[in-house]
Scaffold this active site. Sequence first.
Site, PDB file in Angstrom:
ATOM      1  CE  LYS A  11      -4.031  -2.142   2.235  1.00  0.00           C
ATOM      2  NZ  LYS A  11      -5.006  -2.031   3.356  1.00  0.00           N
TER       3      LYS A  11
ATOM      4  CE1 TYR B 293      -9.416  -2.830   0.234  1.00  0.00           C
ATOM      5  CE2 TYR B 293      -8.455  -1.017  -1.002  1.00  0.00           C
ATOM      6  CZ  TYR B 293      -8.306  -2.119  -0.172  1.00  0.00           C
ATOM      7  OH  TYR B 293      -7.061  -2.514   0.253  1.00  0.00           O
TER       8      TYR B 293
ATOM      9  CG  ASN C 159      -3.710  -2.108   6.785  1.00  0.00           C
ATOM     10  OD1 ASN C 159      -3.600  -1.721   5.627  1.00  0.00           O
ATOM     11  ND2 ASN C 159      -4.715  -2.860   7.198  1.00  0.00           N
TER      12      ASN C 159
ATOM     13  CG  HIS D 206      -5.498  -6.089  -0.405  1.00  0.00           C
ATOM     14  ND1 HIS D 206      -6.751  -6.030   0.176  1.00  0.00           N
ATOM     15  CD2 HIS D 206      -5.583  -7.014  -1.415  1.00  0.00           C
ATOM     16  CE1 HIS D 206      -7.560  -6.866  -0.467  1.00  0.00           C
ATOM     17  NE2 HIS D 206      -6.881  -7.471  -1.432  1.00  0.00           N
TER      18      HIS D 206
ATOM     19  CD  GLU E 131      -8.905  -8.938  -3.871  1.00  0.00           C
ATOM     20  OE1 GLU E 131      -7.793  -9.349  -3.492  1.00  0.00           O
ATOM     21  OE2 GLU E 131      -9.791  -8.539  -3.087  1.00  0.00           O
TER      22      GLU E 131
HETATM   23  P1  GDP Z   1      -8.071  -6.644   5.728  1.00  0.00           P
HETATM   24  O1  GDP Z   1      -8.720  -7.776   4.963  1.00  0.00           O
HETATM   25  O2  GDP Z   1      -7.261  -7.118   6.905  1.00  0.00           O
HETATM   26  O3  GDP Z   1      -7.276  -5.705   4.839  1.00  0.00           O
HETATM   27  O4  GDP Z   1      -9.234  -5.770   6.383  1.00  0.00           O
HETATM   28  P2  GDP Z   1     -10.697  -5.338   5.879  1.00  0.00           P
HETATM   29  O5  GDP Z   1     -11.097  -6.104   4.645  1.00  0.00           O
HETATM   30  O6  GDP Z   1     -11.597  -5.408   7.066  1.00  0.00           O
HETATM   31  O7  GDP Z   1     -10.524  -3.787   5.518  1.00  0.00           O
HETATM   32  C1  GDP Z   1      -9.934  -3.385   4.305  1.00  0.00           C
HETATM   33  C2  GDP Z   1      -8.997  -2.237   4.588  1.00  0.00           C
HETATM   34  O8  GDP Z   1      -9.775  -1.122   5.029  1.00  0.00           O
HETATM   35  C3  GDP Z   1      -7.996  -2.468   5.707  1.00  0.00           C
HETATM   36  O9  GDP Z   1      -6.847  -3.194   5.298  1.00  0.00           O
HETATM   37  C4  GDP Z   1      -7.666  -1.044   6.134  1.00  0.00           C
HETATM   38  O10 GDP Z   1      -6.729  -0.433   5.225  1.00  0.00           O
HETATM   39  C5  GDP Z   1      -9.015  -0.363   5.969  1.00  0.00           C
HETATM   40  N1  GDP Z   1      -9.745  -0.328   7.244  1.00  0.00           N
HETATM   41  C6  GDP Z   1     -10.411  -1.348   7.851  1.00  0.00           C
HETATM   42  N2  GDP Z   1     -10.944  -0.948   9.016  1.00  0.00           N
HETATM   43  C7  GDP Z   1     -10.593   0.353   9.144  1.00  0.00           C
HETATM   44  C8  GDP Z   1     -10.844   1.340  10.151  1.00  0.00           C
HETATM   45  O11 GDP Z   1     -11.508   1.082  11.167  1.00  0.00           O
HETATM   46  N3  GDP Z   1     -10.321   2.593   9.926  1.00  0.00           N
HETATM   47  C9  GDP Z   1      -9.608   2.902   8.803  1.00  0.00           C
HETATM   48  N4  GDP Z   1      -9.122   4.141   8.653  1.00  0.00           N
HETATM   49  N5  GDP Z   1      -9.351   1.996   7.845  1.00  0.00           N
HETATM   50  C10 GDP Z   1      -9.830   0.746   8.022  1.00  0.00           C
END
Ligand code: GDP
Length: 139
Positions: free
Chosen positions: A9, A49, A112, A115, A126
């Site tokens: 990222k 997304y 973070n 992905h 994807e």
């Molecule tokens: P992943 O599968 O671990 O990447 O997590 P998710 O699919 O739940 O979320 C997708 C992405 O959205 C995450 O990797 C983060 O970059 C972002 N994200 C998820 N939850 C949060 C949050 O509570 N706050 C913010 N700012 N970004 C979030």
Amino acid sequence: MSLTLAIIKPDAVGSGKAGKILAHLESAGFTVRALRLTTLDKTQAGAFYAVHAGRPFYDELVDFMTSGPVMPMVLEADDAVAKLRDAIGATDPAQAAEGTVRRLYAESKGRNAIHASDSDENAAIEIGFFFSMHERLGL
Ligand code: GDP
């Protein structure tokens, strides 16, 4: 062997951690089968997304993912999807296990570092989002 998609990222590419993360993944047993440096526009990041549209963090996520270059890649390993999810760790680096990519390199739950696809079905979608048939002929 199976395939999954990772994206390094903008936080990690921008702070010069892409090479370390790639080396980490290769050391963990993944083979890189396709790789690109690119910058997403808002339409592209929003589409990637789309499953999160309507979540409170969606706009922030799209802004972040378009804030600088990203490095999508196709990774191959035995049980690649589960193996990569294990290697990257929990979404929030504060919750991620020791030695995982997010624990080592992520800044926050939003920024973070990486992905990873969450299922074989999504991995296929994807991979197709980023890589053409031409680039995947060798797969
Ligand atoms: P992943 O599968 O671990 O990447 O997590 P998710 O699919 O739940 O979320 C997708 C992405 O959205 C995450 O990797 C983060 O970059 C972002 N994200 C998820 N939850 C949060 C949050 O509570 N706050 C913010 N700012 N970004 C979030």
